[in-house]
Design a protein around this motif. Structure first.
Motif, PDB file in Angstrom:
ATOM      1  N   UNK A 157       0.801  -1.222   0.000  1.00 13.90           N
ATOM      2  CA  UNK A 157       0.000   0.000   0.000  1.00 13.90           C
ATOM      3  C   UNK A 157       0.836   1.274   0.000  1.00 13.90           C
ATOM      4  N   UNK A 158       1.782   1.393   0.908  1.00 13.15           N
ATOM      5  CA  UNK A 158       2.356   2.716   1.147  1.00 13.15           C
ATOM      6  C   UNK A 158       3.331   3.213   0.088  1.00 13.15           C
ATOM      7  N   UNK A 159       4.122   2.387  -0.563  1.00  6.04           N
ATOM      8  CA  UNK A 159       4.992   2.937  -1.617  1.00  6.04           C
ATOM      9  C   UNK A 159       4.253   3.351  -2.885  1.00  6.04           C
ATOM     10  N   UNK A 160       3.101   2.750  -3.167  1.00  4.08           N
ATOM     11  CA  UNK A 160       2.462   3.001  -4.465  1.00  4.08           C
ATOM     12  C   UNK A 160       1.190   3.840  -4.366  1.00  4.08           C
ATOM     13  N   UNK A 210       7.806   3.349   3.836  1.00  5.80           N
ATOM     14  CA  UNK A 210       7.549   4.460   2.930  1.00  5.80           C
ATOM     15  C   UNK A 210       8.705   5.447   2.889  1.00  5.80           C
ATOM     16  N   UNK A 211       9.228   5.797   4.063  1.00  4.75           N
ATOM     17  CA  UNK A 211      10.361   6.718   4.124  1.00  4.75           C
ATOM     18  C   UNK A 211      11.617   6.102   3.522  1.00  4.75           C
ATOM     19  N   UNK A 271       2.573  11.219   3.427  1.00  2.00           N
ATOM     20  CA  UNK A 271       2.891  10.068   4.274  1.00  2.00           C
ATOM     21  C   UNK A 271       3.063  10.504   5.726  1.00  2.00           C
ATOM     22  N   UNK A 272       3.838  11.551   5.933  1.00  2.00           N
ATOM     23  CA  UNK A 272       4.091  12.042   7.286  1.00  2.00           C
ATOM     24  C   UNK A 272       2.796  12.558   7.918  1.00  2.00           C
ATOM     25  N   UNK A 273       2.000  13.251   7.145  1.00  2.00           N
ATOM     26  CA  UNK A 273       0.744  13.788   7.660  1.00  2.00           C
ATOM     27  C   UNK A 273      -0.191  12.669   8.107  1.00  2.00           C
ATOM     28  N   UNK A 274      -0.279  11.597   7.303  1.00  2.00           N
ATOM     29  CA  UNK A 274      -1.149  10.473   7.660  1.00  2.00           C
ATOM     30  C   UNK A 274      -0.700   9.814   8.960  1.00  2.00           C
TER      31      UNK A 274
END
Length: 407
Positions: free
Chosen positions: A298-301, A357-358, A397-400
Motif C-alpha cells: 500500500x504505502x509505496x504506491x 515508505x520513508x 505520508x508524514x501527515x497520515x
C-alpha cells in the motif's frame, strides 16, 4: 467523464540485441529448453534489457526461440533473471534469494497449481503465476516472457490505479490463502519447507547506514516541525523492523511474498481497462505475518488522497477475497484468520508502513539515469536525485502517520 487512469509504462529497455551472446550456463539452459519444447530446427534472438530501476539483483535477458516442431511452427518467448557472478550485498544474501525463487517456481508453484486444479478453482478466482521453465540452473530464474502478451508494470513513481490495487490485493489474499490450504492439506511438507523460511534481509549496521542516508532526502520534504517529529522517530526504526519481522509470537503467520510492491506485479490492459495482474519476484519469501505484505504494497504506491478514498475499502477487499478463496477449500476464514485478528495486527504493525515508505520513496522517485548500483555503491553514500514529485508524496505520508498517532 473522468479521464482514464494513468497506468502502465513499459519500463523494459533493450541494452543490446540480435546476436547478443548469453553467458555459457544460460545458453546451456536455453539448449535444454529447446530440446524439451521439441524443436527440430530453430533460431534464437537474445536481448539484454534493463527495467529502469525496477531490478538490482541480476542481469535481465529476453530470448525468443523460433522454429519448427513435429506439430509445425512454434515460438517460445523467455525472460531470464540471472545472478551476477560473485555478487554480494551487505544487507542480503543474494544466493539465498535465487534459491528461494527457484524453490517457488520449481516446486511450490506446481504444488499450488495442482491444489487449485484439484478443487476446480475458476480462472477468475485463482492465484496467478508465470509459467516457469525449469532448466536446472540455480543462478537464474527462467520464465515465460509475458511482455510478449502485453504485460507491463506500473511505473514506480505513479500512484497505483484503483483497479490495479484492487486486483493486486485480491491476488495477495489468494497467495496467503494458499499457504493456509497447504498447511492444512500437507502439514509435514509445510513444517519442513515453509515454516522454517526466515527473512533474507539482515538488519545490520549497513542497513542502518542505508536508513540514515535515505532520511537525508526525506527530511528535506517536510517543514521544521515535522522534521523534528521524524528525528524523534528515527532512533526506533531498526527496532520497528525487527519487531515486525522477527516477533511473531501470538500472531497468525503464513508464507509471505516479502517484496509485494507495484513493480513486482505484472499488469495487462484491454484498451484503458486493466484486466489482469500477475505477481512475480519471490526472492524474499519468508514465513511471517501476512499483514506486512499488505502494508508493504500500500504505502509505496499510493498517495494521501488515494489512501483517504480507498484504504479502508482495500482492507475490506483483502478480507472478503480471502474469505471467498478459502471457501473453495471448505475452510472458514474466521477460523483460519479472524477479522478481529487481522485488524489488530494491522494496527500493531502500521508503523512499518511509515518506515518502509520513508525508506524506499527516494529510490522509487529516482530518475532513470540516476538509479544507484547497490552492488558497488556504499550504502552510507548512496546518491540519488529524486524527482520533485517526491516532496508531496512524503508530506502526505508524514501527515497520515501523524494523524494516526504514530508520529
Amino acid at each position: 467523464m473522468e479521464a482514464p487512469e494513468k497506468c502502465c509504462d513499459n519500463q523494459f529497455k533493450v541494452l543490446s540485441s540480435g546476436d547478443y551472446i548469453l553467458p555459457p550456463p544460460l545458453q546451456a539452459s536455453i539448449d535444454k529448453i529447446v530440446e524439451k519444447e521439441g524443436y527440430i530446427s530453430h533460431k534464437t534472438i537474445n536481448r539484454s534489457i534493463t527495467t529502469s530501476g525496477g531490478n538490482f539483483m541480476g542481469e535481465l535477458y529476453e530470448v525468443d526461440i523460433k522454429g519448427t516442431t513435429a506439430d509445425g511452427d512454434k515460438e517460445t518467448n523467455i525472460f531470464i533473471k540471472n545472478k551476477i557472478d560473485d555478487m554480494q550485498l551487505p544487507t542480503i544474501d543474494v544466493a539465498e534469494c535465487y534459491s528461494l525463487e527457484n524453490f517457488f517456481y520449481g516446486h511450490l508453484s506446481k504444488l499450488y497449481n495442482d491444489i487449485q486444479n484439484k478443487y476446480n478453482i475458476p480462472i477468475e478466482d485463482r492465484y496467478n503465476m508465470v509459467k516457469s521453465y525449469n532448466a536446472m540452473n540455480p543462478n537464474a530464474i527462467i520464465l515465460e516472457n509475458l511482455a510478449k502478451k502485453g504485460f507491463t508494470t506500473v511505473h514506480r513513481m505513479e500512484v497505483a490505479p484503483l483497479k490495479f490495487a484492487q486486483l493486486s490485493v485480491q491476488q495477495l489474499a489468494r497467495f496467503h490463502g494458499l499457504s493456509w490450504v497447504l498447511e492444512k492439506q500437507q502439514p509435514e511438507y509445510f513444517e519442513k519447507k515453509i515454516r522454517p523460511l526466515k527473512l533474507t534481509l539482515q538488519f545490520n549496521d549497513d542497513y542502518q547506514k542505508f536508513l540514515d542516508n535515505m532520511s537525508t532526502y526525506t527530511d528535506k520534504c517536510v517543514d521544521v516541525e515535522n522534521r523534528l517529529r521524524l528525528n524523534n522517530f528515527k532512533p526506533g526504526v531498526m527496532e520497528i523492523l525487527k519487531k515486525n519481522f522477527y516477533e511473531n509470537s501470538g500472531s497468525k503467520c503464513c508464507l509471505c511474498h516479502g517484496d509485494y510492491r507495484a513493480n513486482n506485479i505484472l499488469v495487462k490492459k484491454d484498451g484503458d481497462n486493466i484486466t489482469e495482474v500477475i505477481p512475480v519476484d519471490y526472492q524474499l519469501l519468508y514465513y511471517g505475518c501476512p499483514v506486512l505484505d499488505f502494508i508493504y504494497f500500500i504505502f509505496p504506491c499510493t498517495d494521501q488522497e488515494f489512501r483517504r478514498k480507498h484504504l479502508d475499502d482495500l482492507k475490506d477487499l483483502y478480507y472478503a477475497s480471502l474469505r471467498k478463496f478459502l471457501k473453495y477449500f471448505n475452510m472458514d476464514v474466521e477460523s483460519v484468520y479472524p477479522r478481529r485478528e487481522f485488524e489488530t495486527e494491522y494496527k500493531k504493525r502500521l508503523d512499518f508502513g511509515l518506515v518502509f515508505g520513508l525508506m524506499v520513496t527516494p529510490l522509487l522517485f529516482t530518475n532513470d539515469d540516476d538509479v544507484p548500483d547497490f552492488a558497488k555503491d556504499d550504502l552510507q553514500k548512496l546518491s540519488v536525485t529524486p524527482d520533485p514529485k517526491m516532496d508531496e508524496r512524503i508530506r502526505g505520508l508524514v501527515d497520515d502517520f501523524q494523524r494516526w498517532g504514530i508520529l
